[in-house]
Design a protein around this motif. Structure first.
Motif, mmCIF file in Angstrom:
data_model
loop_
_atom_site.group_PDB
_atom_site.id
_atom_site.type_symbol
_atom_site.label_atom_id
_atom_site.label_comp_id
_atom_site.label_asym_id
_atom_site.label_seq_id
_atom_site.Cartn_x
_atom_site.Cartn_y
_atom_site.Cartn_z
ATOM 1 N N GLY A 15 0.948 -1.211 -0.141
ATOM 2 C CA GLY A 15 -0.055 0.476 -0.229
ATOM 3 C C GLY A 15 0.799 1.210 -0.680
ATOM 4 N N THR A 91 -6.668 8.228 1.366
ATOM 5 C CA THR A 91 -5.959 6.717 1.203
ATOM 6 C C THR A 91 -6.982 6.138 -0.225
ATOM 7 N N GLN A 92 -7.954 6.321 -0.702
ATOM 8 C CA GLN A 92 -9.096 5.845 -0.891
ATOM 9 C C GLN A 92 -8.041 5.875 -2.451
ATOM 10 N N MET A 95 -5.358 3.742 -3.316
ATOM 11 C CA MET A 95 -5.889 2.787 -3.475
ATOM 12 C C MET A 95 -5.999 2.928 -5.368
ATOM 13 N N CYS A 98 -3.321 2.601 -7.019
ATOM 14 C CA CYS A 98 -1.975 1.010 -6.704
ATOM 15 C C CYS A 98 -2.500 0.336 -7.677
ATOM 16 N N ALA A 99 -3.951 -0.213 -8.057
ATOM 17 C CA ALA A 99 -4.221 -0.615 -8.592
ATOM 18 C C ALA A 99 -4.670 -0.643 -10.025
ATOM 19 N N CYS A 159 -1.674 -5.568 0.966
ATOM 20 C CA CYS A 159 -2.497 -3.552 -0.194
ATOM 21 C C CYS A 159 -3.968 -3.893 0.463
ATOM 22 N N ASP A 162 -3.583 -2.842 3.904
ATOM 23 C CA ASP A 162 -3.803 -1.466 4.575
ATOM 24 C C ASP A 162 -4.316 -0.127 3.893
ATOM 25 N N TYR A 163 -5.285 -0.562 2.713
ATOM 26 C CA TYR A 163 -6.478 0.142 2.500
ATOM 27 C C TYR A 163 -7.809 0.039 2.765
ATOM 28 N N TYR A 175 -16.824 -0.726 3.415
ATOM 29 C CA TYR A 175 -15.502 -0.261 2.170
ATOM 30 C C TYR A 175 -16.545 0.801 1.631
#
Length: 254
Positions: A15, A91-92, A95, A98-99, A159, A162-163, A175
């Motif tokens: 993350g 953080t969203q 994410m 990262c994705a 991950c 982390d997210y 979420y």
């Protein structure tokens, strides 16, 4: 927008939230990856035990996720933090970036975590992630040894943790996509040249387990907040945008 290749880049940060926050705090407009590496090394911004680790975090993590496609992204993220968006909602954004860069994580959200939710399971088992990883190899989408498969299983699961998609016990956490997250990626893609219909159909919405109908519903509801004016008729969506830059959007919205 996303990298379709299955790689092992998650090994260099998963993350990477704290590292990203530290790097954003020192990042300046116009910095390339080499300048950033030099600055961080000289000022010991990450307190890495080895230079090799520092290079991996910046090049294989920060650069690949935030700088490679659009060098303005770190500037936007830095401004968002300075404007005071909560860490949970910030953080969203991380994410999604990262994705986009790590197909192994992107598809794990869709095919493992979202399926777990669809089946009303409260626990995401480690074996579910391991099975997904091994299936990639079986379908020849990735050429990974058993040891690499085990590591990728751990990285994907890390991950999720982390997210805050699951906790360390594997329990699936609520979420809910934040309004700002939707607005941010709508404007990001609008300024990147995507059509209004293409924004509606963005793959990234599936990371939040949103159906096409739910995406449209959120877009229409957010239209009432003044960032844009959306109109829909059947299968058509048109948006009248109010802001002329991402900086203008961020400053007006947060």
């Amino acid at each position: 927008m996303r990298n379709p290749k299955y790689t092992t880049q998650l090994t260099h940060g998963t993350g990477m939230i704290n590292e990203t926050l530290s790097l954003l705090s020192v990042y300046q407009k116009g910095m390339d990856k080499d300048a950033l590496i030099k600055y961080v090394k000289e000022n010991d911004c990450l307190s890495c035990k080895t230079e090799n680790r520092l290079v991996h975090i910046i090049y294989d993590g920060f650069y690949q996720r935030y700088m490679k496609v659009n060098p303005n992204v770190p500037i936007w993220l830095k401004l968002i933090r300075e404007r005071g968006l909560s860490l949970k909602h910030f953080t969203q954004l991380l994410m999604v970036y990262c994705a986009r860069e790590n197909a192994v994580f992107f598809d794990a959200v869709i095919n493992v975590l979202n399926q777990c939710k669809k089946d009303n399971l409260r626990i995401l088992e480690r074996e579910d992630v391991a099975k997904y990883i091994s299936q990639l190899v079986a379908e020849d989408k990735a050429k990974w040894s058993e040891s690499v498969q085990k590591r990728n299983t751990s990285y994907v699961r890390s991950c999720f943790i982390d997210y805050e998609m699951i906790n360390r016990k594997g329990e699936v956490l609520p979420y809910e996509v934040n309004d700002f997250t939707i607005l941010y990626f709508m404007h990001e893609q609008h300024f990147a040249g995507l059509s209004d219909m293409a924004i509606w159909d963005m793959e990234e919405w599936s990371l939040f387990n949103l159906s096409r109908h739910q995406v449209l519903e959120r877009i229409m509801n957010l239209s009432l907040k003044g960032a844009y004016m959306a109109q829909t008729s059947g299968e058509l969506l048109t948006i009248s945008w109010n802001y002329k830059s991402m900086e203008e959007f961020i400053n007006a919205t947060i």
